[in-house]
Design a protein around this motif. Sequence first.
Motif, PDB file in Angstrom:
ATOM      1  N   GLY A  82      23.290   4.225   8.498  1.00  0.00           N
ATOM      2  CA  GLY A  82      21.849   4.035   8.568  1.00  0.00           C
ATOM      3  C   GLY A  82      21.216   3.836   7.207  1.00  0.00           C
ATOM      4  O   GLY A  82      21.876   3.485   6.226  1.00  0.00           O
ATOM      5  N   GLY A  83      19.921   4.070   7.145  1.00  0.00           N
ATOM      6  CA  GLY A  83      19.148   3.830   5.934  1.00  0.00           C
ATOM      7  C   GLY A  83      18.107   2.763   6.221  1.00  0.00           C
ATOM      8  O   GLY A  83      18.433   1.701   6.747  1.00  0.00           O
ATOM      9  N   ILE A 143      10.477   5.064  12.742  1.00  0.00           N
ATOM     10  CA  ILE A 143      11.430   4.421  11.816  1.00  0.00           C
ATOM     11  C   ILE A 143      12.360   5.471  11.206  1.00  0.00           C
ATOM     12  O   ILE A 143      13.575   5.285  11.126  1.00  0.00           O
ATOM     13  CB  ILE A 143      10.680   3.641  10.716  1.00  0.00           C
ATOM     14  CG1 ILE A 143       9.920   2.460  11.331  1.00  0.00           C
ATOM     15  CG2 ILE A 143      11.654   3.167   9.623  1.00  0.00           C
ATOM     16  CD1 ILE A 143       8.905   1.812  10.392  1.00  0.00           C
ATOM     17  N   ARG A 144      11.783   6.584  10.776  1.00  0.00           N
ATOM     18  CA  ARG A 144      12.600   7.652  10.185  1.00  0.00           C
ATOM     19  C   ARG A 144      13.588   8.218  11.214  1.00  0.00           C
ATOM     20  O   ARG A 144      14.726   8.541  10.884  1.00  0.00           O
ATOM     21  CB  ARG A 144      11.711   8.792   9.662  1.00  0.00           C
ATOM     22  CG  ARG A 144      10.973   8.466   8.386  1.00  0.00           C
ATOM     23  CD  ARG A 144      10.109   9.651   7.940  1.00  0.00           C
ATOM     24  NE  ARG A 144       9.077   9.233   7.013  1.00  0.00           N
ATOM     25  CZ  ARG A 144       9.260   9.034   5.717  1.00  0.00           C
ATOM     26  NH1 ARG A 144      10.453   9.197   5.193  1.00  0.00           N
ATOM     27  NH2 ARG A 144       8.261   8.654   4.949  1.00  0.00           N
ATOM     28  N   ARG A 196      16.932   6.269   9.540  1.00  0.00           N
ATOM     29  CA  ARG A 196      17.175   6.977   8.292  1.00  0.00           C
ATOM     30  C   ARG A 196      18.675   7.096   7.986  1.00  0.00           C
ATOM     31  O   ARG A 196      19.520   7.035   8.884  1.00  0.00           O
ATOM     32  CB  ARG A 196      16.558   8.381   8.339  1.00  0.00           C
ATOM     33  CG  ARG A 196      17.315   9.329   9.230  1.00  0.00           C
ATOM     34  CD  ARG A 196      16.742  10.719   9.311  1.00  0.00           C
ATOM     35  NE  ARG A 196      17.629  11.551  10.099  1.00  0.00           N
ATOM     36  CZ  ARG A 196      17.784  11.443  11.408  1.00  0.00           C
ATOM     37  NH1 ARG A 196      17.103  10.539  12.092  1.00  0.00           N
ATOM     38  NH2 ARG A 196      18.624  12.214  12.047  1.00  0.00           N
ATOM     39  N   THR A 197      18.968   7.284   6.720  1.00  0.00           N
ATOM     40  CA  THR A 197      20.335   7.570   6.294  1.00  0.00           C
ATOM     41  C   THR A 197      20.739   8.931   6.845  1.00  0.00           C
ATOM     42  O   THR A 197      19.990   9.892   6.737  1.00  0.00           O
ATOM     43  CB  THR A 197      20.413   7.653   4.753  1.00  0.00           C
ATOM     44  OG1 THR A 197      19.865   6.454   4.212  1.00  0.00           O
ATOM     45  CG2 THR A 197      21.857   7.787   4.288  1.00  0.00           C
ATOM     46  N   GLU A 199       0.829  -1.211   0.000  1.00  0.00           N
ATOM     47  CA  GLU A 199       0.000   0.000   0.000  1.00  0.00           C
ATOM     48  C   GLU A 199       0.856   1.250   0.000  1.00  0.00           C
ATOM     49  O   GLU A 199       0.454   2.289  -0.517  1.00  0.00           O
ATOM     50  CB  GLU A 199      -0.903   0.007   1.235  1.00  0.00           C
ATOM     51  CG  GLU A 199      -1.908  -1.122   1.206  1.00  0.00           C
ATOM     52  CD  GLU A 199      -3.066  -0.877   2.142  1.00  0.00           C
ATOM     53  OE1 GLU A 199      -2.952  -0.030   3.047  1.00  0.00           O
ATOM     54  OE2 GLU A 199      -4.095  -1.538   1.947  1.00  0.00           O
ATOM     55  N   GLU A 200       2.009   1.121   0.611  1.00  0.00           N
ATOM     56  CA  GLU A 200       2.873   2.281   0.755  1.00  0.00           C
ATOM     57  C   GLU A 200       4.297   1.785   0.915  1.00  0.00           C
ATOM     58  O   GLU A 200       4.531   0.737   1.519  1.00  0.00           O
ATOM     59  CB  GLU A 200       2.451   3.030   2.023  1.00  0.00           C
ATOM     60  CG  GLU A 200       3.044   4.386   2.153  1.00  0.00           C
ATOM     61  CD  GLU A 200       2.623   5.058   3.455  1.00  0.00           C
ATOM     62  OE1 GLU A 200       1.616   4.641   4.070  1.00  0.00           O
ATOM     63  OE2 GLU A 200       3.336   5.985   3.855  1.00  0.00           O
ATOM     64  N   PHE A 201       5.217   2.540   0.335  1.00  0.00           N
ATOM     65  CA  PHE A 201       6.627   2.160   0.426  1.00  0.00           C
ATOM     66  C   PHE A 201       7.416   3.417   0.721  1.00  0.00           C
ATOM     67  O   PHE A 201       7.113   4.467   0.178  1.00  0.00           O
ATOM     68  CB  PHE A 201       7.084   1.566  -0.917  1.00  0.00           C
ATOM     69  CG  PHE A 201       8.570   1.408  -1.028  1.00  0.00           C
ATOM     70  CD1 PHE A 201       9.227   0.374  -0.367  1.00  0.00           C
ATOM     71  CD2 PHE A 201       9.326   2.285  -1.790  1.00  0.00           C
ATOM     72  CE1 PHE A 201      10.605   0.221  -0.462  1.00  0.00           C
ATOM     73  CE2 PHE A 201      10.707   2.147  -1.895  1.00  0.00           C
ATOM     74  CZ  PHE A 201      11.347   1.104  -1.225  1.00  0.00           C
ATOM     75  N   PHE A 202       8.386   3.318   1.601  1.00  0.00           N
ATOM     76  CA  PHE A 202       9.295   4.459   1.713  1.00  0.00           C
ATOM     77  C   PHE A 202      10.703   4.008   2.067  1.00  0.00           C
ATOM     78  O   PHE A 202      10.910   2.957   2.656  1.00  0.00           O
ATOM     79  CB  PHE A 202       8.786   5.521   2.698  1.00  0.00           C
ATOM     80  CG  PHE A 202       8.776   5.104   4.147  1.00  0.00           C
ATOM     81  CD1 PHE A 202       7.671   4.476   4.698  1.00  0.00           C
ATOM     82  CD2 PHE A 202       9.860   5.369   4.968  1.00  0.00           C
ATOM     83  CE1 PHE A 202       7.660   4.106   6.039  1.00  0.00           C
ATOM     84  CE2 PHE A 202       9.850   5.009   6.309  1.00  0.00           C
ATOM     85  CZ  PHE A 202       8.747   4.368   6.845  1.00  0.00           C
ATOM     86  N   LYS A 203      11.636   4.801   1.610  1.00  0.00           N
ATOM     87  CA  LYS A 203      13.047   4.669   1.966  1.00  0.00           C
ATOM     88  C   LYS A 203      13.409   5.934   2.727  1.00  0.00           C
ATOM     89  O   LYS A 203      12.891   7.005   2.427  1.00  0.00           O
ATOM     90  CB  LYS A 203      13.939   4.652   0.720  1.00  0.00           C
ATOM     91  CG  LYS A 203      13.856   3.419  -0.102  1.00  0.00           C
ATOM     92  CD  LYS A 203      14.754   3.502  -1.331  1.00  0.00           C
ATOM     93  CE  LYS A 203      16.125   2.931  -1.080  1.00  0.00           C
ATOM     94  NZ  LYS A 203      16.687   2.277  -2.307  1.00  0.00           N
ATOM     95  N   CYS A 204      14.319   5.823   3.680  1.00  0.00           N
ATOM     96  CA  CYS A 204      14.747   7.036   4.366  1.00  0.00           C
ATOM     97  C   CYS A 204      16.194   6.891   4.816  1.00  0.00           C
ATOM     98  O   CYS A 204      16.791   5.856   4.642  1.00  0.00           O
ATOM     99  CB  CYS A 204      13.837   7.343   5.567  1.00  0.00           C
ATOM    100  SG  CYS A 204      13.800   6.059   6.819  1.00  0.00           S
TER     101      CYS A 204
END
Lengths: 109, 109, 109
Positions: C94-95, C60-61, C65-66, B104-109
């Motif tokens: 990170g990431g 999570i962020r 996060r990176t 439903e949702e994807f994120f990278k951070c």
Amino acid sequence: MKLLITIVQDADAPALVKALSEHGFQSTKLASTGGFLREGNTTLLIGVEDDQVETVKAIIREKGRTRTRLITPGVPLAEAPDPFLAQPVEVRVGGAVCFVVDVEEFFKC
Amino acid sequence: MKLLITIVQDADAPALVKALSEHGFQSTKLASTGGFLREGNTTLLIGVEDDQVETVKAIIREKGRTRTRLITPGVPLAEAPDPFLAQPVEVRVGGAVCFVVDVEEFFKC
Amino acid sequence: MKLLITIVQDADAPALVKALSEHGFQSTKLASTGGFLREGNTTLLIGVEDDQVETVKAIIREKGRTRTRLITPGVPLAEAPDPFLAQPVEVRVGGAVCFVVDVEEFFKC
Ligand code: NI
Ligand code: NI
Ligand code: NI
């Protein structure tokens, strides 16, 4: 088809995998740890046709649910003059968590 | 986006991960065992844009499918007077299972 | 309910699991490797009620996060006559990657 992402205690995993297999359901075991349950758990991926989901849920409940067990502490008698210490103690064992996710497509090759 | 939860033989996993990577698809390897396939398998999580799912399925089929291989049993000649024993034998190797799940949702951070 | 299949660096996993737990969210850790992130990552399964997804995404962020960190290369002075070598260097650490999947049904037992 549904994918049942199921987390059970390590101690319960072999019996659950065996019961699933005896009923014709295949599962894949992932090593997991911590979180939803006490340390030492196993995540199983179980692909199930829609009309079989209730059957598999019943097997998971049968083999993985939280229940109590009476254990008698293994205290050497010499060190346990108080007979109360030798009484069986009720401990909680097991416990399962299951996420049912829809599978849009499945293939084997 | 879809998540392709893919179970392949350990022996096929490196070639599959490499082929996916060469085509621009990233995957995450989970240690898994038993169940859908013979002992020693690997579960891959592969996030894929909808219009790329068929491409990834083709790569999985190419690298992970069940196929046969001819092997010549390594029997020492002195212990195998019957020449039949030295004939190549067909064995099944590989085999993959893939669950396609909607993301439903994807994120990278 | 949603299942957040979340891949973070091994180094960030304990702090993320702790932060989730402090906010009342349980997670299950799967051993994983390679692919979406540099070597040495952890996949977490986090079951979350729909109205809590943004909260968990923020955690999570925050933890995975990176980001960059300044490190000073540990070069012995005798071997690094050029003072430039002792300057701090910016490295990326990170990431995280997160797939949000709908859970049709959830049960604990
Ligand atoms: Ni039965
Ligand atoms: Ni190709
Ligand atoms: Ni907070």
